[in-house]
Motif scaffolding. Structure first.
Motif, PDB file in Angstrom:
ATOM      1  N   PRO A   1      -0.521  40.915 -26.411  1.00 61.94           N
ATOM      2  CA  PRO A   1      -1.789  41.031 -26.087  1.00 61.94           C
ATOM      3  C   PRO A   1      -2.586  40.053 -25.579  1.00 61.94           C
ATOM      4  O   PRO A   1      -2.939  39.005 -26.114  1.00 61.94           O
ATOM      5  N   LEU A   2      -2.981  40.334 -24.238  1.00 55.47           N
ATOM      6  CA  LEU A   2      -4.226  39.505 -23.697  1.00 55.47           C
ATOM      7  C   LEU A   2      -5.306  40.325 -23.334  1.00 55.47           C
ATOM      8  O   LEU A   2      -5.109  41.242 -22.200  1.00 55.47           O
ATOM      9  N   VAL A   3      -6.515  40.309 -23.797  1.00 51.02           N
ATOM     10  CA  VAL A   3      -7.494  41.030 -23.336  1.00 51.02           C
ATOM     11  C   VAL A   3      -8.624  40.307 -22.849  1.00 51.02           C
ATOM     12  O   VAL A   3      -9.122  39.103 -23.167  1.00 51.02           O
ATOM     13  N   VAL A   4      -9.167  40.588 -21.543  1.00 50.60           N
ATOM     14  CA  VAL A   4     -10.099  39.995 -20.717  1.00 50.60           C
ATOM     15  C   VAL A   4     -11.441  40.785 -20.507  1.00 50.60           C
ATOM     16  O   VAL A   4     -11.242  42.042 -20.151  1.00 50.60           O
ATOM     17  N   LYS A   5     -12.576  40.349 -20.978  1.00 46.45           N
ATOM     18  CA  LYS A   5     -13.757  41.064 -20.666  1.00 46.45           C
ATOM     19  C   LYS A   5     -14.570  40.130 -19.464  1.00 46.45           C
ATOM     20  O   LYS A   5     -14.726  38.896 -19.763  1.00 46.45           O
ATOM     21  N   THR A   6     -15.016  40.976 -18.717  1.00 41.19           N
ATOM     22  CA  THR A   6     -15.738  40.277 -17.501  1.00 41.19           C
ATOM     23  C   THR A   6     -16.898  41.151 -17.252  1.00 41.19           C
ATOM     24  O   THR A   6     -17.115  42.311 -17.695  1.00 41.19           O
ATOM     25  N   MET A   7     -17.710  40.685 -16.297  1.00 38.02           N
ATOM     26  CA  MET A   7     -18.969  41.219 -16.012  1.00 38.02           C
ATOM     27  C   MET A   7     -18.840  42.297 -14.784  1.00 38.02           C
ATOM     28  O   MET A   7     -18.012  41.921 -13.823  1.00 38.02           O
ATOM     29  N   PRO A   8     -19.367  43.149 -14.223  1.00 40.64           N
ATOM     30  CA  PRO A   8     -18.858  43.889 -12.830  1.00 40.64           C
ATOM     31  C   PRO A   8     -19.683  42.945 -11.754  1.00 40.64           C
ATOM     32  O   PRO A   8     -20.322  41.848 -11.864  1.00 40.64           O
ATOM     33  N   GLY A   9     -19.049  43.422 -10.727  1.00 50.06           N
ATOM     34  CA  GLY A   9     -19.626  42.717  -9.531  1.00 50.06           C
ATOM     35  C   GLY A   9     -18.549  41.924  -8.686  1.00 50.06           C
ATOM     36  O   GLY A   9     -18.473  41.668  -7.461  1.00 50.06           O
ATOM     37  N   GLN A  10     -17.598  41.631  -9.375  1.00 46.40           N
ATOM     38  CA  GLN A  10     -16.298  40.815  -8.973  1.00 46.40           C
ATOM     39  C   GLN A  10     -15.080  41.308  -9.476  1.00 46.40           C
ATOM     40  O   GLN A  10     -15.388  41.922 -10.622  1.00 46.40           O
ATOM     41  N   ASP A  11     -14.038  41.175  -8.692  1.00 46.42           N
ATOM     42  CA  ASP A  11     -12.621  41.557  -9.267  1.00 46.42           C
ATOM     43  C   ASP A  11     -12.063  40.306  -9.608  1.00 46.42           C
ATOM     44  O   ASP A  11     -12.222  39.069  -9.221  1.00 46.42           O
ATOM     45  N   TYR A  12     -11.031  40.156 -10.418  1.00 44.06           N
ATOM     46  CA  TYR A  12     -10.327  38.988 -10.999  1.00 44.06           C
ATOM     47  C   TYR A  12      -8.803  39.167 -10.789  1.00 44.06           C
ATOM     48  O   TYR A  12      -8.296  40.281 -11.022  1.00 44.06           O
TER      49      TYR A  12
END
Length: 190
Positions: free
Chosen positions: A39-50
């Motif tokens: 598992p690799l979990v990534v938490k991001t903020m809205p507004g951009q994609d990655y």
């Protein structure tokens, strides 16, 4: 004047069509030749994609890529090994070669990350990205271990019915069938 206005309107409406629709979130490709199970979990903020890239720490080409919709839960199963992890990010997806166009920005993990497994545990990571002072930074990165348990359920089924018609027969055990059900449960290790 009307023709100029119509031409400008046509150009403005056509601009979004030049950029491709953004990919669905998840695995884009895996060129590692290894099974992706950790598992690799990534938490991001809205507004951009990655786009997350995994590459060998010796500087080789990326072996895996995944697309992240900013602000949404993201989990990617990755192959075992030690990987450099980099994130490309931006607002307007172009394609796999140009990513987010000239506005593509990069964020890189400071150290390679090692993913592995043992008999009952899968070792991965959870990474949190956040924009601070106009730059995307890694706010936290820590282990994410998943523990696996196996439940075995058995059921013995008698296949022979008792025979009363054969009185001279020696007693023998009847035929039986053993049914086995295996159930694997995975949970975050405590």
């Amino acid at each position: 004047m009307r023709r100029l206005l119509a031409l400008l309107l046509l150009i403005v409406l056509a601009l979004p069509a030049w950029a491709q629709d953004r990919p669905r979130a998840g695995l884009m490709w895996n060129r590692s030749g290894l099974p992706a199970t950790l598992p690799l979990v990534v938490k991001t903020m809205p507004g951009q994609d990655y786009v997350v890239f995994l590459a060998p720490p010796d500087g080789g080409d990326p072996v895996m890529a995944g697309y992240i919709h900013g602000g949404s839960f993201f989990r990617l199963l990755v192959p075992p090994g030690t990987w450099d992890i980099r994130f490309a990010h931006g607002r307007d997806w172009q394609d796999e070669d140009t990513l987010f166009g000239p506005a593509t920005e990069w964020t890189t993990m400071d150290q390679p990350m090692s993913f592995g497994a043992s008999v009952a545990r899968k070792h991965g990571y959870i990474i949190r990205l956040m924009e601070s002072d106009g730059r995307m930074t890694v706010v936290s990165a820590g282990p994410l271990d998943l523990c696996q348990g196996l439940t075995v359920t058995t059921d013995l089924i008698e296949l022979d019915e008792e025979r009363e018609d054969d009185l001279n027969r020696l007693p023998t055990p009847g035929l039986r069938r053993l049914e086995i059900d295996l159930d694997t449960r995975t949970r975050v290790c405590g």
